[in-house]
Design an enzyme around this catalytic site. Sequence first.
Site, PDB file in Angstrom:
ATOM      1  CB  SER A  42      13.338   1.498   6.745  1.00  0.00           C
ATOM      2  OG  SER A  42      12.499   0.986   7.855  1.00  0.00           O
ATOM      3  CG  HIS A 155       7.807   0.945   4.405  1.00  0.00           C
ATOM      4  ND1 HIS A 155       7.371   0.845   5.660  1.00  0.00           N
ATOM      5  CD2 HIS A 155       9.175   0.128   4.335  1.00  0.00           C
ATOM      6  CE1 HIS A 155       8.455   0.155   6.317  1.00  0.00           C
ATOM      7  NE2 HIS A 155       9.495  -0.108   5.515  1.00  0.00           N
ATOM      8  CD  GLN A 163       9.553   2.909   7.690  1.00  0.00           C
ATOM      9  OE1 GLN A 163      10.468   2.926   7.086  1.00  0.00           O
ATOM     10  NE2 GLN A 163       9.206   2.131   8.502  1.00  0.00           N
ATOM     11  CD  GLU A 164       5.794   1.792  10.102  1.00  0.00           C
ATOM     12  OE1 GLU A 164       5.419   1.293  11.412  1.00  0.00           O
ATOM     13  OE2 GLU A 164       6.806   1.125   9.731  1.00  0.00           O
ATOM     14  CD  GLU A 205       5.133  -1.796   7.403  1.00  0.00           C
ATOM     15  OE1 GLU A 205       4.577  -0.839   8.178  1.00  0.00           O
ATOM     16  OE2 GLU A 205       6.440  -2.115   7.590  1.00  0.00           O
ATOM     17  CG  ASP A 242       8.659   3.582  12.566  1.00  0.00           C
ATOM     18  OD1 ASP A 242       9.641   4.508  12.696  1.00  0.00           O
ATOM     19  OD2 ASP A 242       8.748   2.629  11.988  1.00  0.00           O
ATOM     20  CD  GLU A 283       8.835   1.706  15.385  1.00  0.00           C
ATOM     21  OE1 GLU A 283       7.551   1.486  15.545  1.00  0.00           O
ATOM     22  OE2 GLU A 283       9.448   1.097  14.399  1.00  0.00           O
ATOM     23  CG  ASP A 310      12.446  -0.294  14.601  1.00  0.00           C
ATOM     24  OD1 ASP A 310      13.505  -1.575  14.562  1.00  0.00           O
ATOM     25  OD2 ASP A 310      12.046  -0.095  13.366  1.00  0.00           O
ATOM     26  CE  LYS A 335      11.070  -3.760  12.634  1.00  0.00           C
ATOM     27  NZ  LYS A 335      11.874  -2.659  12.115  1.00  0.00           N
ATOM     28  CB  SER A 362       7.500  -4.997  15.024  1.00  0.00           C
ATOM     29  OG  SER A 362       7.467  -4.330  13.628  1.00  0.00           O
ATOM     30  CG  HIS A 363       4.828  -5.723  10.511  1.00  0.00           C
ATOM     31  ND1 HIS A 363       4.051  -5.639   9.413  1.00  0.00           N
ATOM     32  CD2 HIS A 363       5.027  -4.736  10.951  1.00  0.00           C
ATOM     33  CE1 HIS A 363       3.961  -4.345   9.171  1.00  0.00           C
ATOM     34  NE2 HIS A 363       4.486  -3.733  10.185  1.00  0.00           N
ATOM     35  NE  ARG A 364      12.116  -5.673   9.805  1.00  0.00           N
ATOM     36  CZ  ARG A 364      13.513  -5.349  10.081  1.00  0.00           C
ATOM     37  NH1 ARG A 364      14.301  -5.961  10.741  1.00  0.00           N
ATOM     38  NH2 ARG A 364      13.954  -4.323   9.455  1.00  0.00           N
ATOM     39  CB  SER A 365       8.454  -3.150   5.277  1.00  0.00           C
ATOM     40  OG  SER A 365       9.847  -3.580   5.022  1.00  0.00           O
ATOM     41  CE  LYS A 386       6.219  -1.110  13.168  1.00  0.00           C
ATOM     42  NZ  LYS A 386       6.984   0.021  12.844  1.00  0.00           N
TER      43      LYS A 386
HETATM   44  C1  LIG Z   1       8.631  -2.451  10.189  1.00  0.00           C
HETATM   45  C2  LIG Z   1       9.552  -1.395   9.800  1.00  0.00           C
HETATM   46  O1  LIG Z   1      10.129  -1.407   8.790  1.00  0.00           O
HETATM   47  P1  LIG Z   1      11.220  -2.282   7.973  1.00  0.00           P
HETATM   48  O2  LIG Z   1      10.756  -3.792   7.963  1.00  0.00           O
HETATM   49  O3  LIG Z   1      11.442  -1.845   6.517  1.00  0.00           O
HETATM   50  O4  LIG Z   1      12.398  -2.105   8.816  1.00  0.00           O
HETATM   51  C3  LIG Z   1       9.996  -0.527  10.927  1.00  0.00           C
HETATM   52  O5  LIG Z   1      10.551   0.295  10.590  1.00  0.00           O
HETATM   53  O6  LIG Z   1       9.350  -0.471  12.017  1.00  0.00           O
HETATM   54 MG   LIG Z   2      10.783   1.220  12.735  1.00  0.00          MG
END
Ligand SMILES: C=C(OP(=O)(O)O)C(=O)O
Ligand SMILES: [Mg+2]
Length: 426
Positions: A42, A155, A163-164, A205, A242, A283, A310, A335, A362-365, A386
């Site tokens: 995303s 996701h 999404q989260e 995730e 999120d 978020e 984000d 990120k 943050s990580h990514r998906s 995250k």
């Molecule tokens: C981790 C996320 O998703 P993506 O890595 O798919 O952007 C997010 O939106 O915060």
């Molecule tokens: Mg996000």
Amino acid sequence: MSEIIFVKAREILDSRGNPTIETEVVLESGAVGVAAVPSGKSTGKFEAVELRDGDKSRFNGKGVLNAVRNVNEVIAENIIGMEAQDQYLIDKTMIDLDGTPNKSKLGANAILSVSLAVARAQANELGISLYKYLGGLNANLLPVPQLNILNGGAHADSGLDIQEFLILPVNFTSFKEAIRAGAEIYRSLESILKKKGYSVGIGDEGGFAPKVKNTEEALSLIVEAITNANYIAGKDIFLGIDSASSGFFKDGYYNFEGAKLTSKEMIDFYENLLSKFPIISIEDGLAEEDWDGWIEFTKRLGDKIQIIGDDLYVTNIERFSKGVELKATNSILIKLNQIGTLSETLKVIQFARFNGFNAIVSHRSGETADAFISHLVVGMTTGQIKSGAPARMERVEKYNELIRIEEELGENARFAGINVFKKFLK
Ligand SMILES: C=C(OP(=O)(O)O)C(=O)O
Ligand SMILES: [Mg+2]
């Protein structure tokens, strides 16, 4: 001091089975640094460019051989001979070599893999952990994890627009205990879902992806899971979401749970949720170009909850400066691959601090086993990370690395806990 003598990139796979880039940097002293780059689904419209080959005969066009070539044939010859301690200069050299505002020529993935591998090599050269290299003696704060235990949006196929669905364990004295609570709640949620006849399949995730009715049902299930695991929602554990709402924003409206909502109606929806659930963090509640909506959102709810940008900011200092000026949010998601170098990321985190904003690393998906972000969050003492569910190894590895860091810090380790949210809890 030791100079770079060898740089080599390769194509590897991420947690979704898509190709991504990994780079190895070797210094004259023999110190080595390896780093891999994750990939979003995303993704924000304004992110730096992830260079993909477009050759449909390999990985359906998603190969990264051009990015690999850019490292091996362009970046390598320009940074070999540079001192690994000169991170800012090395990053600037790559930014200048690329020459575009969004790193579209060499690829943010190519540039970032080198940037992070250089930092790792230098930490190894010094014989210290990466977080200590990044933050020195000040680096002793372990973050509150934002654990994504129920997945929707892009996701998962749960059908949920959001999404989260995240749990934030705060009322604990250590990271290790916080993550234990998170894992217990994750399993508690699994039992509840099984009992109610829902699927316990998982999303990208690692969170469950049941086909529940809507946001409220998802949050109710999570509160039940917290209670069943013998924790108190709103005291031990807070909730976060999120929305990744750019994904359901079209032609000025939010296509959300069967309705077509204005920004104001979307904010009303969140305000109503806050009256029913112990939510402390939202978020991307609004879309990446809905600046007026964001200003209103933060005006109405910004003293009660953490409002994170984000896709809105994409870890980009220009977009973030605008957000700070407009008071569009009170927090920012960080990120590394949204911007493409370590030094630019550090500057954004510093800018957040100057302005009293929370920064959540943050990580990514689409992830790899690389736990660089665990070191970044401690090194920069941001106090929140995250990294998905406490399941799926590419997510868990980030949390496990934090357990190791906490152990290394010993009695000097501090858990951020409720402190990061105190300003919202009057
Ligand atoms: C981790 C996320 O998703 P993506 O890595 O798919 O952007 C997010 O939106 O915060
Ligand atoms: Mg996000």
